[in-house]
Design a protein around this motif. Structure first.
Motif, mmCIF file in Angstrom:
data_model
loop_
_atom_site.group_PDB
_atom_site.id
_atom_site.type_symbol
_atom_site.label_atom_id
_atom_site.label_comp_id
_atom_site.label_asym_id
_atom_site.label_seq_id
_atom_site.Cartn_x
_atom_site.Cartn_y
_atom_site.Cartn_z
ATOM 1 N N SER A 15 -13.964 -6.790 12.578
ATOM 2 C CA SER A 15 -12.674 -6.761 13.748
ATOM 3 C C SER A 15 -13.412 -5.745 14.940
ATOM 4 C CB SER A 15 -11.506 -7.377 13.491
ATOM 5 O OG SER A 15 -11.146 -6.895 14.809
ATOM 6 N N ALA A 16 -14.319 -5.407 15.893
ATOM 7 C CA ALA A 16 -13.733 -4.146 16.636
ATOM 8 C C ALA A 16 -12.249 -3.614 16.640
ATOM 9 C CB ALA A 16 -14.395 -3.823 17.883
ATOM 10 N N SER A 17 -11.647 -4.276 16.925
ATOM 11 C CA SER A 17 -10.271 -4.128 17.083
ATOM 12 C C SER A 17 -9.518 -3.053 15.923
ATOM 13 C CB SER A 17 -8.456 -4.489 18.089
ATOM 14 O OG SER A 17 -9.328 -6.056 17.037
ATOM 15 N N ALA A 18 -9.544 -3.266 14.663
ATOM 16 C CA ALA A 18 -8.879 -3.739 13.068
ATOM 17 C C ALA A 18 -10.034 -2.140 12.986
ATOM 18 C CB ALA A 18 -9.497 -4.900 12.556
ATOM 19 N N MET A 19 -11.118 -1.954 13.273
ATOM 20 C CA MET A 19 -11.779 -0.403 13.400
ATOM 21 C C MET A 19 -12.279 0.861 14.178
ATOM 22 S SD MET A 19 -14.742 -1.249 10.992
ATOM 23 C CE MET A 19 -16.183 0.052 11.215
ATOM 24 N N LEU A 20 -10.725 0.433 15.015
ATOM 25 C CA LEU A 20 -10.536 1.272 16.258
ATOM 26 C C LEU A 20 -9.644 1.912 15.664
ATOM 27 C CD1 LEU A 20 -11.810 -0.088 19.661
ATOM 28 C CD2 LEU A 20 -12.270 2.122 18.398
ATOM 29 N N LEU A 21 -8.683 0.937 14.936
ATOM 30 C CA LEU A 21 -7.351 0.948 15.246
ATOM 31 C C LEU A 21 -7.309 2.413 13.663
ATOM 32 C CD1 LEU A 21 -4.166 0.875 14.843
ATOM 33 C CD2 LEU A 21 -4.778 -1.144 13.541
ATOM 34 N N LYS A 22 -8.209 1.163 12.517
ATOM 35 C CA LYS A 22 -8.392 2.549 11.613
ATOM 36 C C LYS A 22 -8.669 3.966 11.804
ATOM 37 C CE LYS A 22 -8.973 1.429 6.295
ATOM 38 N NZ LYS A 22 -8.543 0.351 6.178
ATOM 39 N N ILE A 23 -10.138 3.872 12.337
ATOM 40 C CA ILE A 23 -10.725 4.931 12.897
ATOM 41 C C ILE A 23 -9.322 6.586 13.954
ATOM 42 C CG2 ILE A 23 -12.020 5.859 14.937
ATOM 43 C CD1 ILE A 23 -14.104 4.090 14.440
ATOM 44 N N PHE A 24 -8.763 5.764 14.488
ATOM 45 C CA PHE A 24 -7.404 6.584 15.260
ATOM 46 C C PHE A 24 -6.460 6.973 14.337
ATOM 47 C CE2 PHE A 24 -3.427 5.953 17.228
ATOM 48 C CZ PHE A 24 -3.251 6.881 18.349
ATOM 49 N N TYR A 26 -6.873 7.829 11.113
ATOM 50 C CA TYR A 26 -7.623 8.642 10.311
ATOM 51 C C TYR A 26 -7.706 9.917 11.332
ATOM 52 C CZ TYR A 26 -7.755 5.452 5.964
ATOM 53 O OH TYR A 26 -7.740 4.653 5.131
ATOM 54 N N ALA A 27 -8.041 9.658 12.411
ATOM 55 C CA ALA A 27 -7.968 10.730 12.909
ATOM 56 C C ALA A 27 -6.935 11.621 13.456
ATOM 57 C CB ALA A 27 -9.025 10.110 14.602
ATOM 58 N N LEU A 28 -5.995 10.442 13.871
ATOM 59 C CA LEU A 28 -4.457 11.699 13.968
ATOM 60 C C LEU A 28 -3.895 12.312 12.585
ATOM 61 C CD1 LEU A 28 -2.832 11.349 16.293
ATOM 62 C CD2 LEU A 28 -1.455 9.751 14.896
ATOM 63 N N CYS A 29 -4.556 11.356 11.345
ATOM 64 C CA CYS A 29 -4.001 12.165 10.546
ATOM 65 C C CYS A 29 -4.792 13.729 10.585
ATOM 66 C CB CYS A 29 -4.733 10.981 8.797
ATOM 67 S SG CYS A 29 -4.279 11.911 7.689
ATOM 68 N N ILE A 50 1.183 9.760 7.559
ATOM 69 C CA ILE A 50 0.808 9.020 8.115
ATOM 70 C C ILE A 50 -1.079 8.441 7.811
ATOM 71 C CG2 ILE A 50 -1.024 8.813 10.392
ATOM 72 C CD1 ILE A 50 0.544 10.985 11.864
ATOM 73 N N GLY A 51 -1.087 9.223 6.939
ATOM 74 C CA GLY A 51 -2.351 8.926 6.475
ATOM 75 C C GLY A 51 -2.294 8.421 4.853
ATOM 76 N N ALA A 52 -1.189 8.017 4.948
ATOM 77 C CA ALA A 52 -1.015 7.062 3.522
ATOM 78 C C ALA A 52 -0.440 6.116 4.180
ATOM 79 C CB ALA A 52 0.429 7.368 2.658
ATOM 80 N N VAL A 53 0.585 5.662 5.691
ATOM 81 C CA VAL A 53 0.437 4.338 6.059
ATOM 82 C C VAL A 53 -0.831 4.023 6.629
ATOM 83 C CG1 VAL A 53 1.515 3.209 8.589
ATOM 84 C CG2 VAL A 53 2.769 4.975 6.344
ATOM 85 N N GLY A 54 -1.488 4.570 7.111
ATOM 86 C CA GLY A 54 -2.897 4.043 7.381
ATOM 87 C C GLY A 54 -4.294 3.379 6.754
ATOM 88 N N TYR A 55 -3.989 3.896 4.774
ATOM 89 C CA TYR A 55 -4.544 3.577 4.077
ATOM 90 C C TYR A 55 -4.479 2.722 3.312
ATOM 91 C CZ TYR A 55 -6.692 3.834 -0.570
ATOM 92 O OH TYR A 55 -7.515 3.521 -2.005
ATOM 93 N N PHE A 56 -2.536 1.796 3.132
ATOM 94 C CA PHE A 56 -1.944 1.254 2.622
ATOM 95 C C PHE A 56 -1.634 0.062 3.217
ATOM 96 C CE2 PHE A 56 -0.923 4.498 -0.484
ATOM 97 C CZ PHE A 56 -1.387 3.668 -1.631
ATOM 98 N N LEU A 57 -1.456 0.243 4.949
ATOM 99 C CA LEU A 57 -1.486 -0.585 5.820
ATOM 100 C C LEU A 57 -2.347 -0.639 7.366
ATOM 101 C CD1 LEU A 57 2.979 0.214 6.838
ATOM 102 C CD2 LEU A 57 1.867 -1.274 5.085
ATOM 103 N N CYS A 58 -2.800 -0.316 6.978
ATOM 104 C CA CYS A 58 -4.587 -0.916 7.961
ATOM 105 C C CYS A 58 -5.230 -2.410 7.468
ATOM 106 C CB CYS A 58 -5.345 0.257 8.843
ATOM 107 S SG CYS A 58 -4.333 2.182 9.899
ATOM 108 N N PRO A 59 -5.129 -2.724 8.438
ATOM 109 C CA PRO A 59 -6.015 -4.221 8.085
ATOM 110 C C PRO A 59 -7.473 -3.373 7.728
ATOM 111 C CG PRO A 59 -5.858 -4.127 9.835
ATOM 112 C CD PRO A 59 -5.117 -2.983 9.603
ATOM 113 N N SER A 60 -8.314 -3.966 6.757
ATOM 114 C CA SER A 60 -9.347 -4.207 5.981
ATOM 115 C C SER A 60 -10.288 -4.383 6.529
ATOM 116 C CB SER A 60 -9.229 -4.271 4.593
ATOM 117 O OG SER A 60 -10.869 -4.076 4.269
ATOM 118 N N PRO A 61 -11.172 -3.645 7.642
ATOM 119 C CA PRO A 61 -12.227 -4.704 7.738
ATOM 120 C C PRO A 61 -12.917 -5.790 7.767
ATOM 121 C CG PRO A 61 -13.105 -2.676 8.019
ATOM 122 C CD PRO A 61 -11.914 -2.407 7.648
ATOM 123 N N ASP A 62 -13.290 -5.444 6.345
ATOM 124 C CA ASP A 62 -14.513 -6.474 5.598
ATOM 125 C C ASP A 62 -12.877 -6.978 4.734
ATOM 126 O OD1 ASP A 62 -16.362 -4.649 5.877
ATOM 127 O OD2 ASP A 62 -16.524 -3.101 4.043
#
Length: 166
Positions: A15-24, A26-29, A50-62
């Motif tokens: 999913s492009a939206s999941a990839m963009l959310l994850k990149i956003f 991590y970039a913010l972190c 923010i990094g911990a929340v991104g790692y544990f809560l952002c959906p995995s695109p794979d």
């Protein structure tokens, strides 16, 4: 007695939206942590959070789905990033009303009804998913899967009147 045993693995399109959310996230972190290191120490801790929340809560695109058919029972497992496995559903095919391609006219009666849908397909534009109309104690539901030829033939041999291929 086990009639047959078939495994099938289907990878879902990323999913492009999941990839963009994850990149956003991590970039913010990274921005917060760098800001914390160059003088704004108040930004360092929010960057780590923010990094911990991104790692544990952002959906995995794979995401991959593994279908396991054994003795009139279909088990669907969801595999995240080829690391974590979770059973998405176990379906007794004796409770299946019918199974047909998603573009079949057999599904016309279900189009304008509020029926729960579970999508375990790849969502690729050129794929040919099948829909299982499943009825159990919770009611009717539509289950989208993408079987290979071996899985389709095994289900068809155990439930010949319920599988429609047109």
């Amino acid at each position: 007695m086990i009639d047959s045993y078939v495994e099938c693995l289907v990878a879902r399109r990323k999913s492009a939206s999941a990839m963009l959310l994850k990149i956003f996230v991590y970039a913010l972190c990274v921005i917060f942590i760098i800001g914390g290191l160059i003088g704004f120490t108040i930004l360092f801790i929010p960057g780590l959070i923010i990094g911990a929340v991104g790692y544990f809560l952002c959906p995995s695109p794979d995401v991959e789905f593994e279908y396991l058919y054994m003795g009139k029972e279909l088990t669907v497992d969801k595999i995240f990033a080829k690391e974590k496995r979770k059973t998405a559903g176990v379906y007794d095919l004796n409770k299946m009303e019918k199974m047909c391609p998603s573009n079949s006219h057999e599904l016309d009666a279900y189009k304008n009804r509020q029926i729960p849908v579970k999508d375990y397909s790849s969502r690729e534009p050129d794929s040919k998913p099948f829909v299982i109309v499943y009825k159990d104690e919770a009611g009717e539901s539509l289950i989208y899967i993408e079987p290979n030829e071996e899985l389709l033939n095994s289900i068809k041999s155990s439930c010949p009147r319920k599988v429609i291929e047109y």
